[in-house]
Design an enzyme around this catalytic site. Structure first.
Site, short mmCIF file in Angstrom:
data_model
loop_
_atom_site.label_atom_id
_atom_site.label_comp_id
_atom_site.label_asym_id
_atom_site.label_seq_id
_atom_site.Cartn_x
_atom_site.Cartn_y
_atom_site.Cartn_z
N SER A 141 0.86 -1.18 0.00
CA SER A 141 0.00 0.00 0.00
C SER A 141 0.90 1.23 0.00
O SER A 141 2.07 1.16 0.39
CB SER A 141 -0.87 0.02 1.27
N TYR A 154 -2.27 -0.59 10.42
CA TYR A 154 -2.40 -0.97 9.02
C TYR A 154 -1.13 -0.67 8.25
O TYR A 154 -0.61 -1.52 7.51
CB TYR A 154 -3.58 -0.24 8.39
#
Length: 261
Positions: A141, A154
């Site tokens: 990501s 995350y």
């Protein structure tokens, strides 16, 4: 590695980017083993009616090592070989600070995003090494290299995926297995829509979120071209450049761009 006539395993296949990966791989002539957890079965079953034995459906919780370790034999029983792996499955955390998260929430994010990717790589790698040509693509990501407000766990999990993938690339550089890490920026999926966040400047071309269709196409292209790293979306490209130039400034910018509602 060109995907035509190759057996490609895709996690998180039930929706969003994962479902688009399955669709586009099938359209390009690949054979797909679609890994689902709980949702998305009806959508994938509709593809099976069109593509027949070009797609198989397998259920597993990738955060559960026992589930994952059963998958290679299940897939080999159907397709006889495995040529590629796209580790797409992932979850975000609740938009809270680390101080306000409980350990169960923290553990779940790390188990799915990092350990799930690790279990898949380790379980499938022996079979990939036996193929004339094979490839692993891990989806990290933009948060894997840049802090995101109220997504600290995350981003830590995706940073771990980044380093796992780059380490695998180093280990496998003299083998038949290519390795790619993907850094998507904002992608317009249900996860983002339901997250309770506001992203300013999305009307700008520079920060416009990718559709799942666009993100999937970029991921497959990166795999086929044996890219070391893939930045998916203008926001990922811009923030990657800025973070290298001035990490603190880049962090300040992303803090202003993303606000919790």
């Amino acid at each position: 590695m060109k995907v035509f006539n190759k057996v490609i395993v895709v996690t998180g296949a039930g929706g969003g980017i994962g479902r688009e990966l399955v669709c586009q791989l099938l359209e390009k002539g690949a054979i797909v083993a679609a890994i689902l957890h709980k949702s998305g079965l009806e959508e994938i079953k509709s593809l099976a009616t069109v593509y027949g034995d070009k797609i198989s459906i397998h259920f597993a919780n990738i955060a559960n090592r026992d589930d994952v370790e059963k998958l290679p034999e299940e897939i080999l029983a159907v397709h006889r070989c495995i040529d590629g792996l796209i580790n797409n499955a992932g979850i975000i955390q609740p938009f809270h600070s680390v101080n306000d998260l409980d350990y169960e929430q923290i553990q779940r994010v790390m188990d799915v995003n990092f350990y799930g990717t690790l279990y898949m790589c380790k379980s499938f790698l022996p079979h990939l090494l036996n193929r004339p040509e094979a490839h692993i693509t891990n989806v990290s990501s933009m948060g894997g290299f840049l802090p995101v407000p109220h997504q600290t766990i995350y981003t830590a999990s995706k940073a771990a995926v980044k380093m796992l993938t780059e380490g695998l690339h180093l280990e496998l550089r003299d083998t038949n297995v290519g390795v790619t890490v993907v850094f998507p920026g904002g992608v317009d999926t249900n996860i983002v829509q339901n997250a309770g966040i506001e992203i300013t400047g999305v009307e700008s071309h520079s920060y416009k979120m990718l559709s799942p269709n666009e993100a999937a196409a970029i991921i497959i292209k990166g795999m086929e071209n044996k890219k070391y790293r893939v930045l998916a979306g203008n926001d990922a490209k811009i923030m990657d450049f800025l973070y290298r130039l001035n990490p603190k400034k880049a962090t300040d910018i992303i803090a202003k761009k993303i606000k919790t509602l």
